[in-house]
Design a protein around this motif. Structure first.
Motif, mmCIF file in Angstrom:
data_model
loop_
_atom_site.group_PDB
_atom_site.id
_atom_site.type_symbol
_atom_site.label_atom_id
_atom_site.label_comp_id
_atom_site.label_asym_id
_atom_site.label_seq_id
_atom_site.Cartn_x
_atom_site.Cartn_y
_atom_site.Cartn_z
ATOM 1 N N TYR A 328 0.850 -1.181 0.000
ATOM 2 C CA TYR A 328 0.000 0.000 0.000
ATOM 3 C C TYR A 328 0.886 1.231 0.000
ATOM 4 N N ALA A 329 0.260 2.404 -0.062
ATOM 5 C CA ALA A 329 1.043 3.636 -0.048
ATOM 6 C C ALA A 329 1.929 3.689 1.197
ATOM 7 N N ARG A 330 1.417 3.189 2.297
ATOM 8 C CA ARG A 330 2.222 3.042 3.504
ATOM 9 C C ARG A 330 2.479 1.562 3.704
ATOM 10 N N SER A 331 3.664 1.109 3.369
ATOM 11 C CA SER A 331 3.967 -0.313 3.450
ATOM 12 C C SER A 331 3.887 -0.808 4.883
ATOM 13 N N VAL A 332 3.208 -1.912 5.068
ATOM 14 C CA VAL A 332 3.058 -2.514 6.386
ATOM 15 C C VAL A 332 3.406 -3.987 6.282
ATOM 16 N N THR A 333 4.145 -4.481 7.249
ATOM 17 C CA THR A 333 4.530 -5.889 7.245
ATOM 18 C C THR A 333 3.674 -6.669 8.237
ATOM 19 N N THR A 334 3.110 -7.769 7.757
ATOM 20 C CA THR A 334 2.328 -8.659 8.620
ATOM 21 C C THR A 334 3.184 -9.873 8.957
ATOM 22 N N TYR A 335 3.336 -10.135 10.245
ATOM 23 C CA TYR A 335 4.097 -11.296 10.719
ATOM 24 C C TYR A 335 3.126 -12.389 11.131
ATOM 25 N N GLY A 336 3.439 -13.621 10.791
ATOM 26 C CA GLY A 336 2.571 -14.725 11.177
ATOM 27 C C GLY A 336 3.109 -16.050 10.683
ATOM 28 N N PHE A 337 2.186 -17.017 10.500
ATOM 29 C CA PHE A 337 2.578 -18.370 10.090
ATOM 30 C C PHE A 337 1.705 -18.830 8.935
ATOM 31 N N ALA A 338 2.292 -19.666 8.093
ATOM 32 C CA ALA A 338 1.542 -20.211 6.954
ATOM 33 C C ALA A 338 0.538 -21.256 7.419
ATOM 34 N N GLU A 339 0.873 -21.982 8.491
ATOM 35 C CA GLU A 339 0.011 -23.050 8.997
ATOM 36 C C GLU A 339 -0.077 -22.962 10.516
ATOM 37 N N ASP A 340 -1.205 -23.384 11.059
ATOM 38 C CA ASP A 340 -1.363 -23.400 12.516
ATOM 39 C C ASP A 340 -0.365 -24.338 13.173
ATOM 40 N N SER A 341 -0.018 -25.407 12.461
ATOM 41 C CA SER A 341 0.936 -26.363 13.026
ATOM 42 C C SER A 341 2.305 -25.711 13.228
ATOM 43 N N GLN A 342 2.676 -24.786 12.338
ATOM 44 C CA GLN A 342 3.943 -24.074 12.478
ATOM 45 C C GLN A 342 3.911 -23.152 13.698
ATOM 46 N N ARG A 343 2.768 -22.561 13.922
ATOM 47 C CA ARG A 343 2.610 -21.677 15.083
ATOM 48 C C ARG A 343 2.776 -22.483 16.375
ATOM 49 N N ALA A 344 2.120 -23.612 16.432
ATOM 50 C CA ALA A 344 2.206 -24.466 17.627
ATOM 51 C C ALA A 344 3.641 -24.931 17.851
ATOM 52 N N GLU A 345 4.325 -25.280 16.770
ATOM 53 C CA GLU A 345 5.713 -25.742 16.889
ATOM 54 C C GLU A 345 6.621 -24.604 17.339
ATOM 55 N N ALA A 346 6.381 -23.399 16.821
ATOM 56 C CA ALA A 346 7.201 -22.248 17.202
ATOM 57 C C ALA A 346 7.031 -21.916 18.683
ATOM 58 N N LEU A 347 5.782 -21.955 19.150
ATOM 59 C CA LEU A 347 5.528 -21.691 20.563
ATOM 60 C C LEU A 347 6.226 -22.717 21.449
ATOM 61 N N LYS A 348 6.109 -23.976 21.058
ATOM 62 C CA LYS A 348 6.747 -25.055 21.818
ATOM 63 C C LYS A 348 8.263 -24.880 21.846
ATOM 64 N N LYS A 349 8.828 -24.547 20.682
ATOM 65 C CA LYS A 349 10.279 -24.384 20.572
ATOM 66 C C LYS A 349 10.771 -23.221 21.415
ATOM 67 N N PHE A 350 10.041 -22.086 21.386
ATOM 68 C CA PHE A 350 10.508 -20.930 22.153
ATOM 69 C C PHE A 350 10.352 -21.161 23.654
ATOM 70 N N ARG A 351 9.265 -21.798 24.044
ATOM 71 C CA ARG A 351 9.099 -22.072 25.475
ATOM 72 C C ARG A 351 10.221 -22.984 25.977
ATOM 73 N N GLN A 352 10.644 -23.906 25.155
ATOM 74 C CA GLN A 352 11.747 -24.775 25.540
ATOM 75 C C GLN A 352 13.048 -23.981 25.632
ATOM 76 N N TRP A 353 13.242 -23.086 24.648
ATOM 77 C CA TRP A 353 14.446 -22.246 24.676
ATOM 78 C C TRP A 353 14.464 -21.419 25.957
ATOM 79 N N TRP A 354 13.324 -20.862 26.318
ATOM 80 C CA TRP A 354 13.240 -20.036 27.521
ATOM 81 C C TRP A 354 13.511 -20.861 28.777
#
Length: 388
Positions: A328-354
């Motif tokens: 758009y005239a004001r470029s905006v970046t949307t962050y997210g996941f292509a699949e819900d399974s990727q989101r669940a895996e990312a959450l699990k991975k970061f919680r383990q890292w923490w």
């Protein structure tokens, strides 16, 4: 010159007529009338005496001195105003009154500064008299020119900060945007600058966030303010940014992405424990964006995860998070996941890292960041709709 002298003598003459200046009596006899050449020094002498009285021990005397000083000033202005209908002198009246307003504003601002900043301001004025005059001019055109001139000063010269901060909240959108663009360079980094930028972000009505992305004809000072905060990267901004990011009621993919990146830029690791508690899989809001054959779905927790990942010095790509820039005239970046399974895996991975790192430096014994209350409650008509 003749008109200016006439105005000056008329102004001082009004003060004489008001009894604010009087010639000293001689041998008990009636004082002779003051000559034109004596008027200005007599006025200065009277003003100095009143100012000295402002430090009198008794409140009654100090109050009387304040009233006398205001009366002296009023007499000067009233004398000038009498010439407003004179076709020959009108321009001089307007110019002189404008200069009086500017000088009063300069004196007020310098008086409000602490001694080091006041000295720096006075030095800046001495070195740049024409620029300083434009900064405080009643002409918006001259103020805009002054901002552009300030932008060309050496980056190490930050003595015009007070003027830039005033311009950020100017009634002219053009001047406000120019000031925000100057702050986006990161030249000015004081807490006062950060506070002003945070105030702009906080006071923006939630429905306007969504509208700002898609309508470039509308001023969007809050977007520029967030860009400036990300550039300045001050921990002083972290409490406000974290509170807004953790508020699910007003969240949106575009808004939260900007808040997350600005918060991460501050490096304030005390926000991580708060973010850890807000990375729920089922979020308050969700949306999706498709561009060039790619689709990214977003949930409220995603941008909180994004902020936490960056605050720990990692990259979101390590967790399968993708982003799409909306063209758009004001470029905006949307962050997210292509699949819900990727989101669940990312959450699990970061919680383990923490879990593996929270008891190590610099995360050990980390006290959660204290979040400030909202200073400007939203009126009912500004509460967001579900799709904002």
């Amino acid at each position: 010159m003749r008109g200016s002298r006439t105005l000056l003598l008329a102004a001082i003459g009004a003060a004489v007529s008001a009894g604010l200046i009087a010639a000293a009596p001689r041998d008990g006899k009636e004082a002779p009338p003051l000559r034109a050449a004596d008027l200005e020094p007599a006025l200065r002498t009277r003003a100095d005496a009143i100012i000295d009285a402002l430090a009198a021990p008794r409140y009654r005397d100090r109050r009387a001195a304040q009233q006398s000083l205001r009366a002296l000033h009023a007499a000067y202005l009233a004398a000038l105003a009498k010439f407003a209908n004179d076709e020959v002198l009108r321009d001089g009246v307007i110019e002189t009154l404008g200069e009086s307003v500017a000088e009063a504003a300069i004196a007020r601002d310098l008086a409000a500064m602490d001694p080091p900043r006041r000295r720096a301001g006075q030095q800046f004025r001495a070195e740049n008299p024409a620029l300083f005059a434009d900064m405080y001019s009643l002409s918006w055109t001259r103020q805009l020119a002054a901002l552009r001139a300030v932008a060309k000063l050496p980056e190490t010269d930050t003595r015009a900060e007070h003027f830039v901060l005033q311009a950020v909240e100017h009634a002219s959108p053009l001047i406000a945007v120019e000031a925000l663009n100057l702050l986006k360079t990161g030249r000015y980094r004081s807490d006062a600058v950060v506070d002003a930028l945070c105030r702009i972000v906080e006071e923006q009505a939630p429905p306007n966030w969504r509208q700002s992305y898609y309508d470039s004809s509308k001023p969007a000072p809050h977007l520029a303010a967030l860009e400036a905060l990300e550039k300045i990267a001050s921990r002083h901004a972290a409490p406000l940014l974290a509170r807004m990011l953790l508020d699910p009621q007003h969240s949106s993919a575009c808004r939260d992405g900007l808040l997350a990146t600005a918060l991460a830029a501050t490096g304030e690791k005390r926000a991580i424990p708060l973010l850890m508690d807000a990375m729920e899989l089922k979020s308050y809001r969700s949306s999706s964006v498709s561009r060039n054959g790619k689709t990214v779905s977003w949930q409220t927790g995603d941008t909180r995860l994004l902020a936490a990942i960056r605050l720990t010095g990692q990259k979101e790509s390590q967790y399968g998070m993708t982003n799409l820039t909306e063209p758009y005239a004001r470029s905006v970046t949307t962050y997210g996941f292509a699949e819900d399974s990727q989101r669940a895996e990312a959450l699990k991975k970061f919680r383990q890292w923490w879990a593996d790192h929270k008891d190590q430096a610099p995360y050990k014994d980390l006290t959660p960041l204290a979040l400030p209350p909202r200073h400007t409650p939203l009126p009912e008509e500004m509460t967001p709709r579900e799709d904002d």
